[in-house]
Scaffold this motif. Structure first.
Motif, PDB file in Angstrom:
ATOM      1  N   GLN A 212       0.828  -1.204   0.000  1.00 54.36           N
ATOM      2  CA  GLN A 212       0.000   0.000   0.000  1.00 54.36           C
ATOM      3  C   GLN A 212       0.865   1.257   0.000  1.00 54.36           C
ATOM      4  O   GLN A 212       0.585   2.218  -0.722  1.00 54.36           O
ATOM      5  CB  GLN A 212      -0.938   0.010   1.207  1.00 54.36           C
ATOM      6  CG  GLN A 212      -1.883   1.192   1.238  1.00 54.36           C
ATOM      7  CD  GLN A 212      -2.856   1.199   0.067  1.00 54.36           C
ATOM      8  OE1 GLN A 212      -3.373   0.155  -0.314  1.00 54.36           O
ATOM      9  NE2 GLN A 212      -3.110   2.349  -0.507  1.00 54.36           N
TER      10      GLN A 212
ATOM     11  N   ARG B 214       1.459   6.799  -6.811  1.00 54.09           N
ATOM     12  CA  ARG B 214       0.369   7.739  -7.123  1.00 54.09           C
ATOM     13  C   ARG B 214       0.824   9.186  -6.941  1.00 54.09           C
ATOM     14  O   ARG B 214       0.518  10.042  -7.771  1.00 54.09           O
ATOM     15  CB  ARG B 214      -0.828   7.476  -6.217  1.00 54.09           C
ATOM     16  CG  ARG B 214      -1.697   6.352  -6.674  1.00 54.09           C
ATOM     17  CD  ARG B 214      -2.991   6.304  -5.854  1.00 54.09           C
ATOM     18  NE  ARG B 214      -3.667   5.074  -6.133  1.00 54.09           N
ATOM     19  CZ  ARG B 214      -4.117   4.234  -5.213  1.00 54.09           C
ATOM     20  NH1 ARG B 214      -3.981   4.515  -3.947  1.00 54.09           N
ATOM     21  NH2 ARG B 214      -4.719   3.132  -5.570  1.00 54.09           N
ATOM     22  N   ARG B 215       1.523   9.469  -5.850  1.00 53.31           N
ATOM     23  CA  ARG B 215       2.005  10.832  -5.597  1.00 53.31           C
ATOM     24  C   ARG B 215       3.000  11.246  -6.672  1.00 53.31           C
ATOM     25  O   ARG B 215       2.983  12.378  -7.150  1.00 53.31           O
ATOM     26  CB  ARG B 215       2.631  10.946  -4.204  1.00 53.31           C
ATOM     27  CG  ARG B 215       1.607  10.953  -3.091  1.00 53.31           C
ATOM     28  CD  ARG B 215       2.223  11.338  -1.751  1.00 53.31           C
ATOM     29  NE  ARG B 215       3.371  10.534  -1.375  1.00 53.31           N
ATOM     30  CZ  ARG B 215       3.322   9.371  -0.731  1.00 53.31           C
ATOM     31  NH1 ARG B 215       2.154   8.865  -0.383  1.00 53.31           N
ATOM     32  NH2 ARG B 215       4.423   8.720  -0.430  1.00 53.31           N
TER      33      ARG B 215
ATOM     34  N   ARG C 239       2.309   1.750  -3.457  1.00 54.54           N
ATOM     35  CA  ARG C 239       1.272   2.219  -4.368  1.00 54.54           C
ATOM     36  C   ARG C 239       0.971   3.703  -4.137  1.00 54.54           C
ATOM     37  O   ARG C 239       0.831   4.470  -5.089  1.00 54.54           O
ATOM     38  CB  ARG C 239       0.010   1.379  -4.182  1.00 54.54           C
ATOM     39  CG  ARG C 239      -0.894   1.439  -5.374  1.00 54.54           C
ATOM     40  CD  ARG C 239      -1.939   0.380  -5.399  1.00 54.54           C
ATOM     41  NE  ARG C 239      -2.646   0.277  -4.144  1.00 54.54           N
ATOM     42  CZ  ARG C 239      -3.330  -0.794  -3.768  1.00 54.54           C
ATOM     43  NH1 ARG C 239      -3.390  -1.837  -4.553  1.00 54.54           N
ATOM     44  NH2 ARG C 239      -3.953  -0.815  -2.616  1.00 54.54           N
ATOM     45  N   ASP C 240       0.902   4.126  -2.866  1.00 56.43           N
ATOM     46  CA  ASP C 240       0.671   5.536  -2.556  1.00 56.43           C
ATOM     47  C   ASP C 240       1.817   6.414  -3.054  1.00 56.43           C
ATOM     48  O   ASP C 240       1.598   7.512  -3.568  1.00 56.43           O
ATOM     49  CB  ASP C 240       0.479   5.733  -1.047  1.00 56.43           C
ATOM     50  CG  ASP C 240      -0.821   5.137  -0.545  1.00 56.43           C
ATOM     51  OD1 ASP C 240      -1.703   4.819  -1.376  1.00 56.43           O
ATOM     52  OD2 ASP C 240      -0.935   4.969   0.688  1.00 56.43           O
TER      53      ASP C 240
END
Length: 133
Positions: free
Chosen positions: A119, A126-127, A122-123
């Protein structure tokens, strides 16, 4: 020094072959602490009676210490060393067998750890895609 084989009880299955307990394969960060040093390691697998650790500086046979994983501390003695080009792997026999329920708790911790790491990655992606710091 060999550890005595515990008498099978409600939590202890009878030994089959060389292994007295089933091995849970992992790959989670931990620490090995001895009177000489504290070093990060990767807990490769664990059973009720022992574990295998990957360390940057493998430990000598018969060195005692404990594995620290979160608030868990399991004491034991190094029984085998395999040296490699970038560190090595040690096998550790525990001073006393750990409860089967504790092995299951470690498995849950490992599953949660992998999920949290995935997670977080993945974050971060995305950023980066969104141009955020």
């Amino acid at each position: 020094m060999a550890l005595p084989v515990p008498t099978p009880g409600p939590e202890e299955p009878t030994a089959v072959g060389r292994r007295g307990s089933a091995r849970l394969r992992l790959a989670i960060p931990a620490r090995f602490v001895s009177i000489y040093s504290t070093q990060p390691c990767v807990l490769l697998d664990i059973s009720r009676t022992g574990a295998r650790l990957a360390l940057p500086g493998p430990l000598a046979r018969n060195q005692s210490g404990f594995i620290e994983l979160g608030r868990l501390e399991v004491f034991g003695t190094i029984v085998r060393m395999e040296k490699g080009p970038d560190g090595g792997v040690n096998a550790m026999a525990f001073d006393e067998p750990i409860a089967k329920s504790l092995v299951l708790d470690i498995r849950k911790f490992a599953e949660d750890f992998e999920l949290r790491e995935h997670q977080a990655l993945r974050d971060q992606v995305r950023r980066w895609v969104a141009g955020e710091p």
